[in-house]
Design an enzyme around this catalytic site. Sequence first.
Site, PDB file in Angstrom:
ATOM      1  CG  ASN A 102      -1.987   7.717  -0.106  1.00 24.40           C
ATOM      2  OD1 ASN A 102      -2.281   8.867  -0.419  1.00 24.40           O
ATOM      3  ND2 ASN A 102      -2.225   6.680  -0.895  1.00 24.40           N
ATOM      4  CG  HIS A 135      -3.503   1.180  -5.562  1.00 25.18           C
ATOM      5  ND1 HIS A 135      -4.299   1.289  -4.447  1.00 25.18           N
ATOM      6  CD2 HIS A 135      -2.456   2.003  -5.343  1.00 25.18           C
ATOM      7  CE1 HIS A 135      -3.758   2.144  -3.600  1.00 25.18           C
ATOM      8  NE2 HIS A 135      -2.634   2.593  -4.118  1.00 25.18           N
TER       9      HIS A 135
END
EC number: 2.3.1.-
Length: 487
Positions: free
Chosen positions: A338, A374
């Site tokens: 990521n 998130h």
Amino acid sequence: MASTADGDMGETLEQMRGLWPGVEDLSLNKLATSLGASEQALRLIFSIFLGYPLALFYRHYLFYKDSYLIHLFHTFTGLSIAYFNFGHQFYHSLLCVVLQFLILRLMGRTVTAVITTLCFQMAYLLAGYYYTATGDYDIKWTMPHCVLTLKLIGLCIDYYDGGKDGNSLTSEQQKYAIRGVPSLLEVAGFSYFYGAFLVGPQFSMNHYMKLVRGQLTDIPGKMPNSTIPALKRLSLGLVYLVGYTLLSPHITDDYLLTEDYDNRPFWFRCMYMLIWGKFVLYKYVTCWLVTEGVCILSGLGFNGFDENGTVRWDACANMKVWLFETTPRFNGTIASFNINTNAWVARYIFKRLKFLGNKELSQGLSLLFLALWHGLHSGYLICFQMEFLIVIVEKQVSSLIRDSPALSSLASITALQPFYYLVQQTIHWLFMGYSMTAFCLFTWDKWLKVYRSIYFLGHVFFLSLLFILPYIHKAMVPRKEKLKKRE
């Protein structure tokens, strides 16, 4: 660690294992039912791969055309993808894009604009998480919206930097600072670019504008010679997809919650968590490799040339696959996984907290931001808390081995290198799986059940090292080494 839409992408690929049988009915709903997948999962998969024909259309019909046509193309295709996946709920992204444009125009290059953007965009995202939350992963409008949230916050900060004197900015800030005033069409095209709207990667407005101006090419005046590099990333993504599809019925999140797992020997529970922890990340690797190929094909992945004159196509790379597969260190995994999201957080959060004068505090706050970004589930906080703890302990261990003559000599024995590597990899992936357990199960009743079954091994191991290592360092590092280090 894992990125935003990580859970939603995972749910999609989890259901991909049924995608191979042929069906006669082309109705999406019936097709999805026949394949054992949800209709939303099928729509998402189709949308991700749709980026390749869209990139080909852009290359052959819009490259070096008027910029407004390119912005319109990106806006229309992105909105169409949003509507195809989420129906009328596409208005959430459109509303935030328009309001962000108004913030830029009405508040200008001010701290007020930055604070307003950060508060509004994060509040909108968190409200979306709150009102759409369930006990399982769902593919819903918040999935691409978390990607968009970072884009718009970064856009505002870069616009703010563009109003400063160049001498007051770092070289990195100068690279991303926006000197002009973006139009609504430019902001929309940047936000809805088809190759990154759903699952990323992150890229800056300046980089996007280079694409629109036709500057992201290895052959000036011509289309980028990027077809082969794009197909390589697509092929690698398909390899991971096939591997994940074949193994996913046998390595599941749900098994961690079963009585059978609880009744297995302790060593088996740990080994399953180790294997699962490595395997569970492959679903994210797959999506990012496929979307990276789209970005490369369009030219957005162009990153100049290296010192040997070889063209680089890694501007939108979210994975360093070789490093990810071979590194025995937690920091290595963080550096290879990521990538663009981690770079965004480093650029706009971590480095902007330099005024705190404490690197660990800045890192902790950056990870807290990532956890909230998130979602609101406790598992995200636990996962990033473990990352923070592990990184600190890993640095202490590295410092101890480097500064201690005895340990340094022991670590340099060539014959023992394979053994060291095996031990490091075992520790690395066992506790990576431990951290990912909270991330993937995300509700406290689920991850707590699994942690109890292995006696909170990760917390006990790293908290013990955190308190013990300073005493070991004091005992094993000679005083002259400490004085030399201070100098």
